[in-house]
Motif scaffolding. Structure first.
Motif, PDB file in Angstrom:
ATOM      1  N   ASP A 286       0.857  -1.186   0.000  1.00 58.23           N
ATOM      2  CA  ASP A 286       0.000   0.000   0.000  1.00 58.23           C
ATOM      3  C   ASP A 286       0.895   1.238   0.000  1.00 58.23           C
ATOM      4  N   PHE A 287       1.098   1.799  -1.201  1.00 56.36           N
ATOM      5  CA  PHE A 287       1.883   3.017  -1.320  1.00 56.36           C
ATOM      6  C   PHE A 287       0.973   4.228  -1.121  1.00 56.36           C
ATOM      7  N   SER A 288       1.472   5.231  -0.427  1.00 62.28           N
ATOM      8  CA  SER A 288       0.689   6.455  -0.207  1.00 62.28           C
ATOM      9  C   SER A 288       1.577   7.678  -0.403  1.00 62.28           C
ATOM     10  N   ALA A 289       0.955   8.767  -0.874  1.00 61.86           N
ATOM     11  CA  ALA A 289       1.669  10.018  -1.125  1.00 61.86           C
ATOM     12  C   ALA A 289       1.432  10.992   0.021  1.00 61.86           C
ATOM     13  N   HIS A 290       2.481  11.680   0.438  1.00 58.07           N
ATOM     14  CA  HIS A 290       2.395  12.653   1.524  1.00 58.07           C
ATOM     15  C   HIS A 290       3.251  13.873   1.169  1.00 58.07           C
ATOM     16  N   ALA A 384      -2.068  25.349  -4.026  1.00 59.03           N
ATOM     17  CA  ALA A 384      -1.863  23.944  -3.646  1.00 59.03           C
ATOM     18  C   ALA A 384      -1.108  23.180  -4.724  1.00 59.03           C
ATOM     19  N   VAL A 385      -0.116  22.410  -4.288  1.00 53.77           N
ATOM     20  CA  VAL A 385       0.550  21.469  -5.190  1.00 53.77           C
ATOM     21  C   VAL A 385      -0.164  20.126  -5.081  1.00 53.77           C
ATOM     22  N   THR A 386      -0.079  19.361  -6.155  1.00 56.36           N
ATOM     23  CA  THR A 386      -0.646  18.006  -6.174  1.00 56.36           C
ATOM     24  C   THR A 386       0.493  17.008  -6.302  1.00 56.36           C
ATOM     25  N   ILE A 387       0.466  15.998  -5.462  1.00 54.78           N
ATOM     26  CA  ILE A 387       1.513  14.977  -5.436  1.00 54.78           C
ATOM     27  C   ILE A 387       0.869  13.642  -5.783  1.00 54.78           C
ATOM     28  N   GLY A 388       1.423  12.934  -6.757  1.00 53.31           N
ATOM     29  CA  GLY A 388       0.873  11.646  -7.163  1.00 53.31           C
ATOM     30  C   GLY A 388       1.939  10.595  -7.347  1.00 53.31           C
ATOM     31  N   VAL A 389       1.731   9.418  -6.768  1.00 57.62           N
ATOM     32  CA  VAL A 389       2.626   8.280  -6.980  1.00 57.62           C
ATOM     33  C   VAL A 389       2.182   7.552  -8.234  1.00 57.62           C
ATOM     34  N   THR A 390       3.132   7.219  -9.101  1.00 60.81           N
ATOM     35  CA  THR A 390       2.782   6.609 -10.375  1.00 60.81           C
ATOM     36  C   THR A 390       3.824   5.569 -10.767  1.00 60.81           C
ATOM     37  N   THR A 391       3.589   4.921 -11.884  1.00 61.38           N
ATOM     38  CA  THR A 391       4.529   3.936 -12.412  1.00 61.38           C
ATOM     39  C   THR A 391       5.669   4.642 -13.146  1.00 61.38           C
ATOM     40  N   GLU A 392       6.696   3.887 -13.491  1.00 58.48           N
ATOM     41  CA  GLU A 392       7.775   4.463 -14.293  1.00 58.48           C
ATOM     42  C   GLU A 392       7.236   4.930 -15.637  1.00 58.48           C
ATOM     43  N   ALA A 410      -6.639   4.975  -3.526  1.00 58.86           N
ATOM     44  CA  ALA A 410      -7.215   6.242  -3.048  1.00 58.86           C
ATOM     45  C   ALA A 410      -6.173   7.148  -2.409  1.00 58.86           C
ATOM     46  N   ASN A 411      -5.128   6.578  -1.820  1.00 58.15           N
ATOM     47  CA  ASN A 411      -4.130   7.405  -1.138  1.00 58.15           C
ATOM     48  C   ASN A 411      -2.858   7.611  -1.970  1.00 58.15           C
ATOM     49  N   ASN A 412      -2.968   7.365  -3.277  1.00 53.78           N
ATOM     50  CA  ASN A 412      -1.798   7.548  -4.132  1.00 53.78           C
ATOM     51  C   ASN A 412      -1.610   9.001  -4.568  1.00 53.78           C
ATOM     52  N   THR A 413      -2.579   9.862  -4.272  1.00 54.63           N
ATOM     53  CA  THR A 413      -2.449  11.286  -4.572  1.00 54.63           C
ATOM     54  C   THR A 413      -2.835  12.093  -3.339  1.00 54.63           C
ATOM     55  N   THR A 414      -2.262  13.273  -3.249  1.00 48.50           N
ATOM     56  CA  THR A 414      -2.593  14.196  -2.166  1.00 48.50           C
ATOM     57  C   THR A 414      -2.317  15.615  -2.644  1.00 48.50           C
ATOM     58  N   SER A 415      -2.877  16.592  -1.955  1.00 49.64           N
ATOM     59  CA  SER A 415      -2.601  17.999  -2.274  1.00 49.64           C
ATOM     60  C   SER A 415      -2.125  18.697  -1.007  1.00 49.64           C
ATOM     61  N   LEU A 418       0.418  25.782  -0.018  1.00 49.95           N
ATOM     62  CA  LEU A 418       1.682  26.472   0.198  1.00 49.95           C
ATOM     63  C   LEU A 418       1.404  27.897   0.660  1.00 49.95           C
ATOM     64  N   GLY A 419       1.133  28.012   1.949  1.00 52.10           N
ATOM     65  CA  GLY A 419       0.820  29.330   2.514  1.00 52.10           C
ATOM     66  C   GLY A 419       1.948  29.854   3.359  1.00 52.10           C
ATOM     67  N   THR A 420       1.573  30.730   4.261  1.00 47.12           N
ATOM     68  CA  THR A 420       2.572  31.379   5.140  1.00 47.12           C
ATOM     69  C   THR A 420       2.928  30.523   6.345  1.00 47.12           C
ATOM     70  N   THR A 421       2.170  29.479   6.582  1.00 48.93           N
ATOM     71  CA  THR A 421       2.439  28.595   7.712  1.00 48.93           C
ATOM     72  C   THR A 421       2.703  27.184   7.229  1.00 48.93           C
ATOM     73  N   ALA A 422       3.374  26.428   8.076  1.00 45.51           N
ATOM     74  CA  ALA A 422       3.703  25.044   7.723  1.00 45.51           C
ATOM     75  C   ALA A 422       2.443  24.206   7.616  1.00 45.51           C
ATOM     76  N   THR A 423       2.408  23.319   6.645  1.00 44.01           N
ATOM     77  CA  THR A 423       1.275  22.396   6.460  1.00 44.01           C
ATOM     78  C   THR A 423       1.823  21.028   6.107  1.00 44.01           C
ATOM     79  N   GLN A 424       0.988  20.022   6.256  1.00 43.57           N
ATOM     80  CA  GLN A 424       1.364  18.683   5.832  1.00 43.57           C
ATOM     81  C   GLN A 424       0.127  17.891   5.467  1.00 43.57           C
ATOM     82  N   SER A 425       0.310  16.869   4.686  1.00 39.33           N
ATOM     83  CA  SER A 425      -0.819  16.025   4.259  1.00 39.33           C
ATOM     84  C   SER A 425      -0.412  14.567   4.296  1.00 39.33           C
TER      85      SER A 425
END
Length: 425
Positions: A286-290, A384-392, A410-415, A418-425
Motif C-alpha cells: 500500500d503506497f501512499s503520497a504525503h 496547492a501542489v498536487t503529489i501523485g505516486v505513479t509507475t515508471e 485512493a491514497n496515491n495522490t494528495t494535495s 503552500l501558505g505562510t504557515t507550515a502544512t502537511q498532508s
C-alpha cells in the motif's frame, strides 16, 4: 582470456612483460600466441622452446591510475589427449627492467563435465503465497565427456525468503554487503558426493524456502558445479558461510554417495549451469503520497518534502531489472516555481511539473522523501501542489497510473497548500 591489471601513474605508459610457459601442456593442448601481437602499441613477442615472452605497452585511461590489459592466446586440444587430465600453463608478469613475478598456474583440461539444468526449470513463474514453502526438484544432466567427480549445487534466495531445512552437506551463508534489500538474503552451497556420469541425468532434492510475509517478487537462483572453488567464487564472495554440519539428513541426487568423491574438472563452457526460478507471490503493498511544506521568507520561499510511504505488507523490489519501482509527479500551480537545485532523482518536465524517480526498492514500512525548493508568488492565496505516486511509465507519460503491486489507489495522490504557515498532508 587472460587479464592483467594494477596501479600505474596517471597519464603515463609502461612496458609490461608477460611470460607464458606451456611446457606443462604436453600431450594435453597446444599453445599459440595471438597473431596480432608484436605489432602496434609497442608490443613484441619472442618464443624459445615452449616459453613465450611478450612485451605490451600499457597505459591508463585519462585521469585514471590503474591499467587493465587482456591477452587472448589460443589453446587447442591434442587429438587423443586423456579426458579429464590436467595440463598446466604457467603465466608470470612484471614491469620491463624488473624481475618477473611468481607464476600463476592455470590448469587446462581436455574435455570435462558439462552439468546442465533442465531447460524447463525457469520457463515460467510459479504461483505461491506468504507462508508457503517453495522449491523445485532439480534435474541435472552431464552433457560433457568426463564424470563430474561430485556435484555441487548453490542456491541463492531473494530477500523475503529463508531456508526451511539445513542439510548436513550444505554450508549456509548470509549476505555480507551493505545494500539494504539484500541484508537478509541467504545462500547455500551443497556438496553431494555423487559423480554424474557423461549422459546421465539425476534429480536433486528440493532446496526449500519459506515465503515471508513481505515477499512479493521472489526468486531462487541455482548454480551447478563440479568444482566448488572457481565456478562459485561470486557466491562465496557475497556471503559469509558457516561450514556444513555433517549431521542429520543430507541433500541427495537420488543415488548413493561416495565418501571418497573428489572435485572434478571445471564445467565445460557455455553450459546451462545457472538458472533463476521466479515466483509470483499473492501479496500487495500500500503506497501512499504525503507532503510537508516548510515556508521561509514569509512563505515566498520554502521546501516541500514529498514523501512516498510503503504501508506493506510487501516489500517492493525490482532487483533483477534494476528499474525504478515507480515515481512521483508533483504538479505546481500558477505562481509556484522551482527556486533551487532539485534532488538527483528529480527533474523539471516543464515549469509546472516536477517528476522524481523512486529507487529500485522500497521495503515494508519504509519512506522515500524528496525535498523540493519552491518559490511562491502569492503565499496569502495558499496555492496547492498536487503529489501523485505513479509507475515508471507514468513518469514518461506525465500521468498518475495505478501501481501493479498496490491494492489501494485512493491514497496515491494528495494535495498540499503552500501558505505562510507550515502544512502537511
Amino acid at each position: 582470456m587472460v587479464s592483467s591489471s594494477g596501479p600505474i601513474a596517471a597519464n603515463t605508459s609502461r612496458d609490461l612483460v608477460v611470460r607464458f610457459d606451456a611446457t606443462g601442456l604436453d600431450g594435453i593442448a597446444g599453445f599459440a600466441l595471438n597473431p596480432n601481437w608484436g605489432a602496434g602499441w609497442g608490443s613484441s613477442c619472442t618464443t624459445t622452446g615452449q616459453v613465450s615472452t611478450c612485451t605490451f605497452n600499457v597505459r591508463p585511461w585519462p585521469g585514471e591510475t590503474t591499467f587493465t590489459q587482456n591477452f587472448n592466446p589460443t589453446l587447442t586440444a591434442i587429438v587423443g589427449a586423456p579426458q579429464g587430465q590436467a595440463g598446466h600453463l604457467k603465466i608470470s608478469q612484471g614491469w620491463a627492467g624488473s624481475p618477473v613475478g611468481p607464476a600463476t598456474d592455470v590448469a587446462v583440461y581436455a574435455g570435462g563435465p558439462k552439468l546442465e539444468l533442465d531447460p524447463n526449470l525457469d520457463s515460467q513463474p510459479y504461483d505461491t503465497q506468504p507462508g508457503a514453502v517453495i522449491g523445485q526438484p532439480l534435474q541435472v544432466t552431464n552433457n560433457g565427456t568426463v564424470a563430474s567427480g561430485r556435484l555441487v549445487v548453490a542456491a541463492q534466495l531473494s530477500p523475503g525468503l529463508s531456508f526451511t531445512q539445513h542439510f548436513a552437506n550444505c554450508s549456509y551463508g548470509t549476505y555480507t554487503g551493505t545494500t539494504e534489500p539484500f541484508k537478509s538474503a541467504e545462500a547455500a552451497i551443497c556438496t553431494v558426493n555423487t559423480s554424474v556420469q557423461p549422459g546421465q541425468t539425476v534429480t536433486v532434492d528440493p532446496i526449500q524456502a519459506l515465503v515471508g510475509s513481505d515477499a512479493l517478487y521472489s526468486d531462487i537462483s541455482y548454480t551447478l558445479s563440479s568444482d566448488d572453488d572457481y565456478a562459485l567464487r561470486f557466491v562465496r564472495g557475497s556471503y559469509a558461510f558457516t561450514p556444513a554440519s555433517q549431521t542429520g539428513p543430507r541433500l541427495t541426487a537420488g543415488l548413493p554417495e561416495d565418501d571418497n568423491a573428489q572435485s572434478g574438472p571445471p564445467t565445460l563452457g557455455q553450459a546451462r549451469d545457472y538458472a533463476v526460478v521466479q515466483y509470483r507471490v499473492d501479496n500487495h503493498a500500500d503506497f501512499s503520497a504525503h507532503g510537508a511544506w516548510a515556508p521561509t521568507d514569509g512563505g515566498t520561499k520554502g521546501t516541500v518534502s514529498v514523501k512516498v510511504h510503503n504501508g506493506g505488507p510487501a516489500s517492493v523490489e525490482y532487483l533483477r531489472s534494476g528499474n525504478p519501482i515507480g515515481g512521483v509527479l508533483v504538479t505546481l500551480p500558477a505562481g509556484v516555481t522551482v527556486s533551487g537545485k532539485l534532488p538527483a532523482d528529480c527533474g523539471k518536465v516543464n515549469p509546472g511539473l516536477v517528476h522524481c524517480y523512486l529507487p529500485t526498492f522500497l521495503l515494508n514500512g519504509a519512506d522515500r522523501t524528496f525535498d523540493l525548493p519552491l518559490a511562491v508568488a502569492d503565499p496569502a492565496a495558499a496555492p496547492a501542489v498536487t503529489i501523485g505516486v505513479t509507475t515508471e511509465q507514468g513518469l514518461y507519460e506525465n500521468a498518475v497510473q495505478p501501481l501493479p503491486y498496490d491494492d489501494v489507489d485512493a491514497n496515491n495522490t494528495t494535495s498540499l497548500a503552500l501558505g505562510t504557515t507550515a502544512t502537511q498532508s
